[in-house]
Structure formats: structure tokens, C-alpha cells
Design an enzyme around this catalytic site. Structure first.
Site, short mmCIF file in Angstrom:
data_model
loop_
_atom_site.label_atom_id
_atom_site.label_comp_id
_atom_site.label_asym_id
_atom_site.label_seq_id
_atom_site.Cartn_x
_atom_site.Cartn_y
_atom_site.Cartn_z
N ARG A 1 -4.96 9.44 3.29
CA ARG A 1 -3.92 10.44 3.44
C ARG A 1 -2.97 10.48 2.25
NH1 ARG A 1 -1.64 13.12 7.74
NH2 ARG A 1 0.61 13.27 7.79
N LYS B 1 0.84 -1.21 0.00
CA LYS B 1 0.00 0.00 0.00
C LYS B 1 0.86 1.25 0.00
CE LYS B 1 -2.64 2.47 3.63
NZ LYS B 1 -1.55 3.08 4.40
N ARG C 1 -9.20 -0.67 3.61
CA ARG C 1 -8.31 0.39 3.13
C ARG C 1 -6.94 -0.18 2.80
NH1 ARG C 1 -6.54 5.11 6.62
NH2 ARG C 1 -5.22 5.24 4.78
N ASP D 1 2.96 0.77 12.33
CA ASP D 1 1.79 0.08 11.78
C ASP D 1 1.67 -1.35 12.31
OD1 ASP D 1 1.37 2.38 10.39
OD2 ASP D 1 1.95 1.59 8.44
N ILE E 1 5.74 7.31 17.50
CA ILE E 1 5.48 8.03 16.24
C ILE E 1 4.17 8.82 16.33
CG2 ILE E 1 5.18 7.81 13.74
CD1 ILE E 1 7.81 6.61 14.30
C1 LIG Z 1 0.89 6.27 3.01
C2 LIG Z 1 2.00 5.96 3.96
O1 LIG Z 1 3.14 5.75 3.57
N1 LIG Z 1 1.67 5.87 5.26
C3 LIG Z 1 2.68 5.52 6.26
C4 LIG Z 1 3.54 6.71 6.57
O2 LIG Z 1 2.67 7.74 6.99
P1 LIG Z 1 3.17 9.23 6.97
O3 LIG Z 1 4.09 9.39 5.83
O4 LIG Z 1 1.96 10.10 7.05
O5 LIG Z 1 4.00 9.32 8.27
P2 LIG Z 1 5.21 10.30 8.52
O6 LIG Z 1 6.46 9.50 8.57
O7 LIG Z 1 5.12 11.45 7.57
O8 LIG Z 1 4.79 10.84 9.95
C5 LIG Z 1 5.40 10.43 11.14
C6 LIG Z 1 5.18 11.52 12.18
O9 LIG Z 1 5.72 12.77 11.74
C7 LIG Z 1 4.74 13.78 11.82
N2 LIG Z 1 4.85 14.70 10.66
C8 LIG Z 1 4.89 14.17 9.41
C9 LIG Z 1 4.94 15.01 8.31
C10 LIG Z 1 4.92 16.39 8.54
O10 LIG Z 1 4.95 17.20 7.61
N3 LIG Z 1 4.90 16.87 9.81
C11 LIG Z 1 4.84 16.06 10.89
O11 LIG Z 1 4.81 16.51 12.02
C12 LIG Z 1 3.40 13.06 11.75
O12 LIG Z 1 2.37 13.84 12.32
C13 LIG Z 1 3.69 11.80 12.49
O13 LIG Z 1 3.56 12.01 13.89
O14 LIG Z 1 4.48 6.41 7.55
C14 LIG Z 1 3.87 6.11 8.81
C15 LIG Z 1 4.99 5.93 9.82
O15 LIG Z 1 5.83 4.89 9.43
C16 LIG Z 1 2.98 4.87 8.66
O16 LIG Z 1 2.23 4.74 9.85
C17 LIG Z 1 1.98 5.04 7.51
O17 LIG Z 1 1.41 3.80 7.20
C1 LIG Z 2 -1.61 4.99 9.02
C2 LIG Z 2 -1.70 4.30 7.92
O1 LIG Z 2 -2.06 4.74 6.70
P1 LIG Z 2 -2.30 6.24 6.26
O2 LIG Z 2 -0.97 6.88 6.41
O3 LIG Z 2 -2.69 6.05 4.84
O4 LIG Z 2 -3.39 6.75 7.15
C3 LIG Z 2 -1.37 2.90 7.91
O5 LIG Z 2 -0.98 2.41 6.83
O6 LIG Z 2 -1.50 2.27 8.97
#
Ligand SMILES: CC(=O)N[C@H]1[C@@H](OP(=O)(O)OP(=O)(O)OC[C@H]2O[C@@H](n3ccc(=O)[nH]c3=O)[C@H](O)[C@@H]2O)O[C@H](CO)[C@@H](O)[C@@H]1O
Ligand SMILES: C=C(OP(=O)(O)O)C(=O)O
Length: 433
Positions: free
Chosen positions: A103, A27, A411, A319, A341
């Protein structure tokens, strides 16, 4: 996320999982790749091993909405994308009704910026895991020359990107989607971009491979320090998506929970990172046999408790924290989980408690007192991984566990019911969208 309320998973516990499970395409790799395919102004992209999950359906709807031609050949798990007609600036919008449901929609912004010169984001969704900001994305786009403004009244973000160019970027934490999004924003921006403190996840490397095949010039993937040299255009290519390490981790934990023995086709032990070692400490046995991962747990031996702290790859994946919590209720002793996280990822504890688990939560730390016998009951999937963890709990619980809304499970897990039934589980997926 209210549309799918009627889908639910009914699970009756007590059967060990045995046999072969096909691990789906990732995914978290396919979503950025659909976004990347929209960067190609000519030709047709072919993505293989695409998981049949709701987030992919939403992503393809969004791609069509902005003007791409999309075919999803589900039996072949193949998507064909023609993004040559992305030229109607009126369509450079991520509408709330689609984008708020996953997202990954934010991963379309680079294509809108490069192909249409601007983007309007009317709402970005994803699982509700506490505070989830996108500031690294917006700040990065701005450092590459975009003008990002917030329309607070409407809750919209407007991005003007007529003049993108390379720049020096950094991330406060190594954001997974943030890294992919900044790479995609940089690949067609003239000049050199560097991204410091970049994410190391295998999906990020797979996306870099895909973009490189398209003609992008990216170096340093997997080192935390990525350099991108902007190119003039990218070509449509064919790519097979890597397997989903979270899907693999969930099936491995289900085998462990039920004391079974499964072969996970396409799963790779090294992609599990620290999760592999934690599960081994609990008593799970792994054997990588080429591209098939064999997993077993001796039903006669007790599961041992575990300590785990979630962190970016190769740390313990957030996750997998929810299914680990469900598994820990079955271990003999106290397990300690620290969710580092997301600050809102313990919604599962209330649901497991309804099933008879004993869990103490203090902020982002939880102590699971095992072993507790779980009883089936109706429970709420607050997010995708909570849903999967509750299905896992249901496989062991006495009686019937009903997990809803099933949409959240769908999802991210493809044909979950079918694959579990093939392993001998008693699972029924009811209802449809
Ligand atoms: C579609 C996808 O790939 N989803 C994965 C991705 O989510 P996602 O890419 O959204 O997760 P991030 O690594 O960006 O976020 C991790 C943390 O950083 C914070 N943050 C992130 C970006 C930002 O601009 N500002 C900020 O503060 C977020 O709020 C969160 O607390 O990685 C997560 C952490 O491994 C996984 O749970 C999700 O399954
Ligand atoms: C948090 C997850 O996905 P998304 O970032 O798409 O919400 C997830 O894959 O568990």
C-alpha cells in the site's frame, strides 16, 4: 500476493525467549522516506537503518521503475537513491504488478506530481484489512490544484498536477499515510498549506524531520495542525530511520508469551503509547535503559486479561491488535478487544481457533476466553500482523505450527527467523520467492 505462497514459518513451541534482539528500522517510516527522496532533483539521498523487508524491495523496484537509480547495501542496511533523472513522463506510472503488492506505493504520487507533472495509479495494494480507502489522499491532492479522475473501466486513477499550490486541507480521521502524502504534496507547492486533524504517529514526525533536513518548511508536527510553506527545491540528504515500534511490540509480546527476558536494541517505550500500559497491566515488566528496552515476564505469575480499543497514536496501535489477541489466549480470564480502525482485522480468530483458542467475535469486537492451551497446526497468515501473531502463538503451542504465506510476514519483519532463533526459539523459515 500469490507469488510467495511457498515461504512458510515452522515454529515449535515451548522455549522461553531470552537474550538480545535488534529492532529494525521502521517500515512505516522508510516507505514515505523513499517517496520523499524522489522529490530531490539533485544529489544522492542516503537512508540508514533500512529494514530488510519485502515492502522495501517493492518500494525500491518502484523507484527504479519510474527512473531513479537505487543501491541497496543490505549488509550496511543503507539505501542510496539518485532521483536526478526523473524526467521521462512515460514513466509516471505506478504499475499494478508492483504497486498492488504494498500500500505504501501511494506514497510515490507526490514525487510523480512534482517531478513529472502527472501520475497514473494502476493499482495500490497493502494488507487486506477490510475497506481501506484512499479518498483523503485524492481529495487533498485536488484541493492543492491537481485534477484527479478515475478510469473505472481500467481501474486506474489519473492525476494531472501541472499547477499545484498551497491550500487548506483537513482529514476526516487522522490518516497516517494520508498526512505524510499531503505534506509531501505541499512541500514543493507554492504558497501555504495547512492540514487539520493530522496524524501524530512517531513515523510522521520522523518523515517531517527528514523533509525538513531536505529544506522543506513544515511546522506543527505532532500537534495535529500542520503548516507547510512551499519551497522551490529540496536537497538530497542523509537520514537514519527511527526504530520500528510495531516490531518492538511484537518482540515484547513474544517475550511475555513465553515467560522470557529480552533486551530490545533501539526500542523506545514512549513509542508504544497505550500498548505499554496495557502490557504492564497484563504482567509485562519494562525498563528503558538508554536506547535499549528491557522486557521480562515472570513465568511463574499468570498473565492477566486485558481490554483494549485500537485508535490512532498514542492509542493502542491497530498493528499490535493481532499479536495482543494471540497473547490474550494465554491470559487467565476474559479479554475484550475492540478494533476501531479496520473493519476486517479479525481474520486471525479463525486461525487461533484452529489452534484451540476460544474467541467470540461480534463485528469489530472480540472476547477472548483465556487461558486455553494452544496446539500447533497449519494456519494461514491473512495479513502481515496476523502472520506475526501466529508465529507468536506457535512459540507457546504444543507441537508444530506452520504459518503461510510467509511473504506477508516478510513484508514487514526483517530476518524474523534469525532474530527469533538468536533468542532461543525453534523457528525455521522454509522456501523462497
Ligand atoms: C504504510 C503505513 O504507514 N501503514 C500504516 C498506516 O496505514 P494507513 O496510512 O493506510 O492507515 P490510515 O491511517 O490512512 O487509515 C486508517 C483508516 O482510515 C481510513 N481511510 C484512510 C485514508 C483515506 O483516504 N480514507 C479512509 O477512509 C482507512 O480505510 C482506515 O480504515 O496506518 C495504519 C493505522 O495506524 C497502520 O495499520 C498501517 O500499518
Ligand atoms: C497494515 C499494514 O501495512 P500496510 O498499510 O502497508 O498494508 C501494517 O503495517 O500492518
Amino acid at each position: 500476493m500469490s507469488m510467495g505462497q511457498e515461504v512458510r514459518y515452522r515454529v515449535r513451541g515451548g522455549r522461553p525467549l531470552n537474550g538480545t534482539a535488534f529492532i529494525q528500522g521502521a517500515k512505516n517510516a522508510v516507505l514515505p522516506m523513499i517517496g520523499a527522496a524522489l522529490l530531490a532533483a539533485k544529489g544522492r539521498t542516503v537512508l540508514r537503518n533500512v529494514p530488510l523487508i519485502e515492502d522495501v524491495h517493492r518500494a525500491l523496484e518502484l523507484a527504479e521503475h519510474i527512473g531513479a537509480k537505487v543501491e541497496f547495501h543490505e549488509a550496511e542496511r543503507t539505501v542510496v537513491i539518485d532521483a536526478s533523472q526523473l524526467n521521462d513522463p512515460e514513466r509516471a506510472v505506478l504499475p499494478a504488478d508492483i504497486a498492488s503488492r504494498f500500500r505504501g506505493s501511494v506514497l510515490f504520487v507526490p514525487a510523480l506530481m512534482h517531478r513529472m507533472g502527472h501520475a497514473r495509479i494502476e493499482g495500490v495494494g497493502g494488507c487486506n484489512l477490510g475497506s481501506r480507502k484512499l479518498d483523503f489522499h485524492y481529495r487533498g491532492f485536488a484541493r492543492l490544484g491537481a485534477e484527479v479522475t478515475e478510469d473505472d473501466a481500467r481501474n486506474h486513477i489519473n492525476i494531472e498536477a501541472g499547477n499545484l499550490r498551497g491550500g487548506h486541507l483537513y482529514l476526516d480521521t487522522p490518516s497516517h499515510t494520508g498526512t505524510e502524502n499531503l505534506i509531501m504534496a505541499a512541500v514543493l507547492a507554492p504558497g501555504t498549506t495547512v492540514i487539520e486533524h493530522a496524524a501524530l504517529e512517531p513515523e510522521v514526525i520522523d518523515v517531517i524531520e527528514f523533509l525538513t533536513r531536505m529544506g522543506a518548511k513544515i511546522s506543527g508536527g505532532g500537534t495535529g495542525f500542520i503548516t507547510v510553506e512551499g519551497v522551490d527545491e529540496l536537497t538530497a540528504v542523509e537520514h537514519t530511520i527511527m526504530s520500528d515500534r510495531i516490531d518492538a511490540g511484537v518482540f515484547a509480546m513474544m517475550a511475555a508469551a513465553t515467560g522470557g527476558e529480552v533486551s530490545l536494541v533501539g526500542a523506545h517505550l514512549e513509542h508504544l503509547g497505550v500498548a505499554r500500559w496495557k502490557l504492564e497491566q497484563m504482567g509485562v515488566e519494562f525498563a528503558q535503559q538508554g536506547a535499549v528496552l528491557h522486557v521480562r515476564r515472570d513465568a511463574g505469575a499468570p498473565l492477566r486479561p486485558i481490554n483494549a480499543v485500537t485508535s490512532p497514536y498514542p492509542g493502542f496501535a491497530t498493528d499490535l491488535q493481532s499479536p495482543l489477541m494471540a497473547l490474550a489466549t494465554m491470559a487467565e480470564g476474559e479479554s475484550y478487544l475492540h478494533e476501531a480502525i479496520y473493519d476486517g482485522r479479525f481474520a486471525l480468530t479463525d486461525e487461533l481457533t484452529k489452534m484451540g483458542a476460544k474467541i467470540e467475535v461480534d463485528g469489530t469486537r472480540a472476547i477472548v476466553h483465556g487461558h486455553t492451551a494452544l496446539r500447533g497446526t497449519p494456519v494461514v497468515a491473512h495479513d502481515l500482523r496476523t502472520g506475526a501473531a501466529l508465529v507468536l502463538a506457535g512459540l507457546v503451542a504444543e507441537g508444530e505450527t506452520v504459518v503461510a504465506p510467509g511473504y506477508l510476514v516478510d513484508r514487514g519483519h526483517a530476518q524474523f527467523e534469525k532474530r527469533l532463533v538468536a533468542l532461543g526459539a525453534d523457528v525455521v523459515r522454509e522456501g523462497s520467492e
